[in-house]
Motif scaffolding. Sequence first.
Motif, PDB file in Angstrom:
ATOM      1  N   UNK A 159       0.833  -1.201   0.000  1.00 30.21           N
ATOM      2  CA  UNK A 159       0.000   0.000   0.000  1.00 30.21           C
ATOM      3  C   UNK A 159       0.869   1.253   0.000  1.00 30.21           C
ATOM      4  N   UNK A 160       1.994   1.211   0.734  1.00 29.18           N
ATOM      5  CA  UNK A 160       2.915   2.343   0.754  1.00 29.18           C
ATOM      6  C   UNK A 160       3.559   2.578  -0.597  1.00 29.18           C
ATOM      7  N   UNK A 161       3.918   1.498  -1.293  1.00 27.80           N
ATOM      8  CA  UNK A 161       4.520   1.614  -2.626  1.00 27.80           C
ATOM      9  C   UNK A 161       3.533   2.251  -3.605  1.00 27.80           C
ATOM     10  N   UNK A 162       2.286   1.815  -3.546  1.00 25.09           N
ATOM     11  CA  UNK A 162       1.261   2.381  -4.434  1.00 25.09           C
ATOM     12  C   UNK A 162       1.014   3.846  -4.077  1.00 25.09           C
ATOM     13  N   UNK A 163       1.030   4.152  -2.774  1.00 23.10           N
ATOM     14  CA  UNK A 163       0.867   5.543  -2.331  1.00 23.10           C
ATOM     15  C   UNK A 163       1.989   6.412  -2.889  1.00 23.10           C
ATOM     16  N   UNK A 164       3.215   5.892  -2.898  1.00 21.83           N
ATOM     17  CA  UNK A 164       4.353   6.623  -3.447  1.00 21.83           C
ATOM     18  C   UNK A 164       4.156   6.908  -4.933  1.00 21.83           C
ATOM     19  N   UNK A 165       3.721   5.894  -5.668  1.00 22.28           N
ATOM     20  CA  UNK A 165       3.486   6.073  -7.102  1.00 22.28           C
ATOM     21  C   UNK A 165       2.397   7.104  -7.357  1.00 22.28           C
ATOM     22  N   UNK A 166       1.369   7.078  -6.510  1.00 22.59           N
ATOM     23  CA  UNK A 166       0.248   8.003  -6.675  1.00 22.59           C
ATOM     24  C   UNK A 166       0.680   9.444  -6.442  1.00 22.59           C
ATOM     25  N   UNK A 167       1.449   9.687  -5.370  1.00 24.43           N
ATOM     26  CA  UNK A 167       1.914  11.041  -5.067  1.00 24.43           C
ATOM     27  C   UNK A 167       2.945  11.500  -6.097  1.00 24.43           C
ATOM     28  N   UNK A 168       3.783  10.578  -6.545  1.00 19.67           N
ATOM     29  CA  UNK A 168       4.833  10.906  -7.511  1.00 19.67           C
ATOM     30  C   UNK A 168       4.239  11.404  -8.826  1.00 19.67           C
TER      31      UNK A 168
END
Length: 243
Positions: A159-168
């Motif tokens: 979930x953190x990895x996907x959150x990073x991609x989303x914010x990026x």
Amino acid sequence: MGGIFFTLLTQPMYNALIWLYSVLPGNDLGVAIILLTVIIKLILWPFTGQSLKSQTAMQQLQPKIEEVKEKYKNDKEGQAKAMMALYKEEKVNPFSSCLPLLVQLPILLALYNVLRRSVTDPEMLQALYGFVPAPEAIHTVFIGLVDLATRSIPLAVLAGVVQYAQVKMIQVKTPAKGLAKKEGARDEAMMASMTKSMTYMMPILTVVFGMTLPSGVMLYWLVSGLVSVLQQWLVMRRRAATV
């Protein structure tokens, strides 16, 4: 167990989850959560879509914003008016970026309220609508691997990895070196710096808090993030095609 929040969000969430669990082949709670997440995202698609459009437009507006701030660097009132005119002309709402998170948090809390206790708790069963059959038992193990009633570090990390991609994807770019020292670009550099910090802080917070929550909540957050990334990609693609 009553209350406005329970009646408006937790109870409908619980009923939808139990109904999906009972009608889906295999009776997998994880599949029910995934399907419920997609349904929620589709319902919220128009609201989050508008916010994502504004975020994408803000990225592309950075050069024009820098020009306006440089032109009116000694006239704050004129700068504010010019900025508002630019936003109006480009149909951009600079304050809409928080909308997706504000909409998601009550839903996340409602799902947490459902999963923090047994979904077959007698009190919860009393909250079922008349047309939703009460299950004799709920199997909380997703695809035979993850118990959705307990914590899961791998799901929190994903979930953190996907959150990073989303914010990026919506990260504000830092002004070019030639403009970075100009008065009109200082605010943009500060905004870019804050966004860069959020790029790392949000995923870290997602992982830290995710490791303390039932993995069913993190499964929702993970699937919700994946749908958001897809939606953001579609918005950016359409925006690029019209420019």
